[in-house]
Motif scaffolding. Structure first.
Motif, PDB file in Angstrom:
ATOM      1  N   ASN A 184       0.829  -1.203   0.000  1.00  0.00           N
ATOM      2  CA  ASN A 184       0.000   0.000   0.000  1.00  0.00           C
ATOM      3  C   ASN A 184       0.864   1.255   0.000  1.00  0.00           C
ATOM      4  OD1 ASN A 184       0.694   0.644   2.819  1.00  0.00           O
ATOM      5  ND2 ASN A 184      -0.616  -1.094   3.348  1.00  0.00           N
ATOM      6  N   LEU A 185       0.217   2.388  -0.185  1.00  0.00           N
ATOM      7  CA  LEU A 185       0.911   3.671  -0.267  1.00  0.00           C
ATOM      8  C   LEU A 185       1.670   3.994   1.005  1.00  0.00           C
ATOM      9  CD1 LEU A 185      -1.603   6.037  -2.090  1.00  0.00           C
ATOM     10  CD2 LEU A 185       0.736   5.540  -2.796  1.00  0.00           C
ATOM     11  N   ARG A 215       1.953   2.262 -10.808  1.00  0.00           N
ATOM     12  CA  ARG A 215       1.341   3.545 -10.464  1.00  0.00           C
ATOM     13  C   ARG A 215       1.416   3.807  -8.967  1.00  0.00           C
ATOM     14  NH1 ARG A 215      -4.941   4.133 -11.761  1.00  0.00           N
ATOM     15  NH2 ARG A 215      -4.887   2.325 -10.378  1.00  0.00           N
ATOM     16  N   LEU A 216       1.272   2.764  -8.149  1.00  0.00           N
ATOM     17  CA  LEU A 216       1.265   2.935  -6.703  1.00  0.00           C
ATOM     18  C   LEU A 216       2.555   3.592  -6.215  1.00  0.00           C
ATOM     19  CD1 LEU A 216      -0.490   2.194  -4.172  1.00  0.00           C
ATOM     20  CD2 LEU A 216       0.981   0.181  -3.934  1.00  0.00           C
ATOM     21  N   GLU A 217       3.690   3.126  -6.707  1.00  0.00           N
ATOM     22  CA  GLU A 217       4.958   3.698  -6.241  1.00  0.00           C
ATOM     23  C   GLU A 217       5.160   5.104  -6.794  1.00  0.00           C
ATOM     24  OE1 GLU A 217       9.181   1.955  -4.801  1.00  0.00           O
ATOM     25  OE2 GLU A 217       8.219   0.987  -6.507  1.00  0.00           O
ATOM     26  N   GLN A 219       2.783   7.251  -7.194  1.00  0.00           N
ATOM     27  CA  GLN A 219       1.974   8.070  -6.286  1.00  0.00           C
ATOM     28  C   GLN A 219       2.707   8.290  -4.967  1.00  0.00           C
ATOM     29  OE1 GLN A 219      -1.486   5.514  -6.254  1.00  0.00           O
ATOM     30  NE2 GLN A 219      -2.611   6.834  -7.671  1.00  0.00           N
ATOM     31  N   ASP A 250       0.089  -1.500 -15.473  1.00  0.00           N
ATOM     32  CA  ASP A 250      -0.613  -0.223 -15.293  1.00  0.00           C
ATOM     33  C   ASP A 250      -0.448   0.633 -16.541  1.00  0.00           C
ATOM     34  OD1 ASP A 250      -1.306  -0.963 -12.735  1.00  0.00           O
ATOM     35  OD2 ASP A 250       0.292   0.184 -11.763  1.00  0.00           O
TER      36      ASP A 250
END
Length: 375
Positions: A184-185, A215-217, A219, A250
């Motif tokens: 998670n973020l 995309r998560l990283e 962000q 992604d």
């Protein structure tokens, strides 16, 4: 000057396109470094800082715990990798911190303080190499070339390299983006937080978030810049294995949206991706951002993760690599270099290919002369 204006002015001084350096670990290995280690190129911060940049007067530098182990043979080399790339025409050099993390150093038995010092050292070595290069330019008293060395006074930026969480894992997951369903973020922000702050405080001109696989990283990195009030401009660079999406699957446009969310991100693009995919990726990125687009592909060679070796003859030649450069620039790239398996010869060829290098005397950068006691 704002971050975006700084990058715009830098590109103007470069004649519209800046040259990024090339493969770092590739050159360290060519010089004799053994990088079979979870720290990869960052291992040389511990064992061979002279490979990263040349030590002119080692008596002026106290490496403390960076000193070589008694049984380690010091490599007798005239040039460091940073200097090799500067003399090949690079306008931006990246630090040896891609796989350097506080957690990774701790796993090797070093304290948090020692890990932080090694991160700072990576920036210091790049800045010292830049100073040495400026001195050589003054001594050459030329703004063209000397032999095959490009000794040209120009603004040079030091970019502090920040690899992904997958690079820390050293299991190839930066090329899959698969960190597991529980990722998670909050975890990613906490993992990178102190590392990014230490590097930013060490005095680089840029922070390069590299080989971002999902995309998560992206962000997480963009959020960290805001949360920690990082006052150093940054770039976000993704990798792809199909020329359409980033390696996790992604969407590249959704990943670029993370870069768009922060005014501190001054460029966005692609690295460590085969050359044949770059043009289409640039065109996709260009549709969703007005930020400068950077690209530094690998040679196109395949990597065998089982034996931890590159598969020979699976990539393109330097000649073929450089043949893409003008097409990449026409598509919209304004920062161009190389990643894994590219060399100073590759970068020198890119420099020579970019006919848009400005000769306008009003754009000449006058580098500061190092003080006598600075080596």
């Amino acid at each position: 000057m704002g971050h975006a204006a700084m990058m715009s002015d830098f590109l103007r001084q470069c004649g519209g396109v800046a040259v990024i350096d090339g493969g770092f670990a590739t050159e360290l290995e060519r010089h004799g470094a053994d990088l079979n280690d979870p720290l990869w190129s960052a291992k040389c911060l511990l064992t061979s800082p002279d490979l990263i940049r040349r030590m002119i007067k080692s008596s002026h530098v106290d490496f403390g715990f960076f000193r070589l182990a008694a049984n380690h043979k010091t490599l007798d080399l005239d040039e460091g990798v940073h200097l090799d790339y500067l003399e090949a025409g690079a306008d931006i050099i990246l630090t040896a911190s891609y796989q350097a993390t506080i957690q990774g150093f701790k796993n090797k038995g070093y304290s948090v303080e020692q890990g932080e010092n090694m991160l700072r050292k990576s920036v210091e070595l790049a800045r010292e190499a830049r100073d040495i290069y400026y001195t050589r330019c003054h001594e050459a008293q030329t703004k063209d070339t000397t032999g095959d060395k490009i000794l040209k006074q120009r603004q040079i930026l030091v970019a502090a390299s920040v690899g992904s969480y997958g690079a820390y894992l050293a299991d190839g997951s930066e090329y899959s983006g698969d960190y597991g369903d529980a990722m998670n973020l909050e975890f990613l922000r906490d993992f990178h937080r102190r590392r990014v702050k230490v590097l930013a405080e060490a005095g680089p001109d840029l922070i390069a978030f590299e080989t971002v696989p999902n995309r998560l990283e992206a962000q997480a990195f963009a959020m960290l810049l805001e949360e920690e009030n990082i006052n150093v401009p940054a770039w976000l660079s993704f990798n792809s294995k199909d020329g359409i999406n980033v390696v996790s699957g992604d969407s590249i446009t959704e990943c670029v949206a993370a870069a768009e969310s922060s005014n501190k991100v001054v460029a966005v693009g692609i690295n460590c991706t085969p050359p044949r995919f770059i043009r289409d990726l640039v065109l996709s990125i260009k549709k969703v951002t007005s930020k400068p687009i950077l690209i530094y592909p690998n040679s196109g060679e395949s990597y065998d993760a089982d034996i931890k070796q590159w598969v020979q003859h699976t990539g393109v030649s330097d000649k073929d690599f450089v043949s893409y450069v003008n097409k990449w620039c026409e598509a919209g790239a304004s920062l161009v270099g190389g990643c894994c398996r590219t060399t100073p010869h590759t970068i020198r060829s890119i420099y020579g290919t970019l006919s848009c290098k400005s000769s306008d005397p009003s754009l000449v950068f006058e580098a500061p002369r190092p003080r006598p006691n600075e080596g």
